[in-house]
Design a protein around this motif. Structure first.
Motif, short mmCIF file in Angstrom:
data_model
loop_
_atom_site.label_atom_id
_atom_site.label_comp_id
_atom_site.label_asym_id
_atom_site.label_seq_id
_atom_site.Cartn_x
_atom_site.Cartn_y
_atom_site.Cartn_z
N GLN A 10 0.81 -1.32 -0.10
CA GLN A 10 0.05 0.05 0.02
C GLN A 10 0.78 1.23 -0.07
OE1 GLN A 10 -3.30 -0.74 -0.14
NE2 GLN A 10 -3.52 1.30 -0.93
N GLU A 37 0.81 4.36 -2.61
CA GLU A 37 0.58 5.89 -2.28
C GLU A 37 1.75 6.45 -3.00
OE1 GLU A 37 -1.72 7.01 -0.16
OE2 GLU A 37 -2.58 5.39 0.47
N CYS A 42 1.00 7.16 -6.53
CA CYS A 42 -0.06 7.93 -6.85
C CYS A 42 0.16 9.35 -6.62
CB CYS A 42 -1.45 7.38 -6.09
SG CYS A 42 -2.05 5.88 -6.74
N GLU A 88 -4.92 -1.01 -8.49
CA GLU A 88 -5.22 -0.08 -7.35
C GLU A 88 -4.45 1.34 -8.24
OE1 GLU A 88 -5.04 0.58 -2.81
OE2 GLU A 88 -5.02 -1.26 -3.53
N GLU A 138 -6.58 2.73 -11.05
CA GLU A 138 -7.83 3.28 -10.54
C GLU A 138 -7.93 4.39 -9.61
OE1 GLU A 138 -10.58 2.15 -11.64
OE2 GLU A 138 -10.95 0.17 -11.64
N ARG A 139 -6.94 4.58 -8.74
CA ARG A 139 -6.86 5.74 -7.73
C ARG A 139 -6.15 6.87 -8.38
NH1 ARG A 139 -4.14 4.18 -2.18
NH2 ARG A 139 -3.91 6.62 -2.29
N ALA A 140 -5.12 6.46 -9.21
CA ALA A 140 -4.69 7.76 -10.18
C ALA A 140 -5.49 8.03 -11.42
CB ALA A 140 -3.33 7.42 -10.58
N ASP A 141 -6.49 7.40 -11.69
CA ASP A 141 -7.32 7.93 -12.60
C ASP A 141 -6.67 7.67 -13.99
OD1 ASP A 141 -9.84 7.89 -14.19
OD2 ASP A 141 -9.75 10.15 -13.84
#
Length: 278
Positions: free
Chosen positions: A119, A123, A126, A164, A167-170
């Motif tokens: 994780q 982070e 991203c 992940e 998706e999180r950073a688009d």
């Protein structure tokens, strides 16, 4: 980012200077080019002239290799400024980089190094992508790399890690099907399981090429024609995903250009067979 609205480019070639003349003799066989961004940063006049010539005849996708999105200390602002200027100059439909790190503690380590599937690493990547976006306001896609060792401490699978981040950073995904095949062979994982864990709708572009075997290890050397397993994997992905572009990335042991054209045609037919382009 609405990936479905990106233009469909078709089948392209990673530009390498030795085949420039052949490229222009076969312009109708190449839908677009992908350039290594670093070849045109701080480049001499003749390289700028080359880039202008290429851009006058082909859509160009910049592909960076030294942004080091996984560097915990953040990004090199001088490098990012130059990269942003190049991308702005070309105004591409999208551009790309790798999910990896190439710098640590201010030292350039000289290759694409894998990140731990944690994780914390998500982070970091991203956060760095958010910084990139402040400089470069264009659709951004990130690529899976090959690796010789799996770092300890994983909290998720490689596919979950990639999922992940995008998706999180688009952002979109540049799925290198050769890298996926290479890692599956060397690390013994199931490709279908991997694909099932990805947000397939985020795949924008594919890379493909062939490597070679050395002491029982499959090496991603970009030095051979594409093996049947990679063609089959490409077909499987294109059947499921409306990819916008497929790029042949040949770097070493360059064959006759007619062989590259043949591989591009095979990739083009795979796209056509699944109604991805005309």
């Amino acid at each position: 980012m609405i990936l479905s609205q990106l233009p469909t480019l078709g089948t392209g070639l990673g530009f390498r200077q030795p085949f420039k003349s052949d490229l222009f003799l076969n312009r109708q066989q190449v839908d677009f080019l992908e350039i290594v961004a670093e070849h045109y940063l701080d480049s001499p006049w003749h390289k700028q002239q080359e880039l202008e010539l290429l851009a006058a005849h082909f859509p160009i996708i910049p592909h960076a290799i030294n942004l080091s999105l996984g560097s915990a200390e953040g990004l090199d602002v001088d490098y990012l400024r130059k990269l942003a200027a190049l991308v702005k100059q070309l105004n591409p439909p999208w551009w790309s980089e790798h999910i990896c790190f190439t710098q640590a503690g201010g030292v350039d380590i000289g290759h694409l190094s894998p990140l731990p599937y944690t994780q914390e690493a998500v982070e970091v990547v991203c956060r760095n992508i958010a910084e990139v976006r402040r400089w470069i306001d264009m659709p951004f896609i990130v690529e899976n790399i090959t690796y010789m060792v799996t770092l300890p401490g994983a909290e998720m699978t490689e596919a979950q890690f990639l999922a992940e981040i995008v998706e999180r950073a688009d952002c979109g995904l540049l799925l290198d099907v050769t890298n996926l095949h290479t890692n599956a062979v060397n690390h013994g994982y199931n490709i279908d399981d991997f694909l099932n864990q990805l947000p397939l709708e985020r795949i924008v572009q594919l890379h493909f090429v062939g490597g070679h075997w050395h002491d029982g290890v499959l090496i991603d050397s970009h030095s051979q024609s594409t093996p049947v397993e990679v063609w089959q994997l490409m077909d499987k992905v294109v059947a499921q995903v409306p990819v916008k572009g497929i790029v042949l990335e040949r770097d070493e042991n360059l064959p006759l250009f007619s062989e590259l054209v043949g591989e591009l045609q095979q990739a083009r037919e795979i796209g056509r067979s699944h109604q991805r382009w005309g």
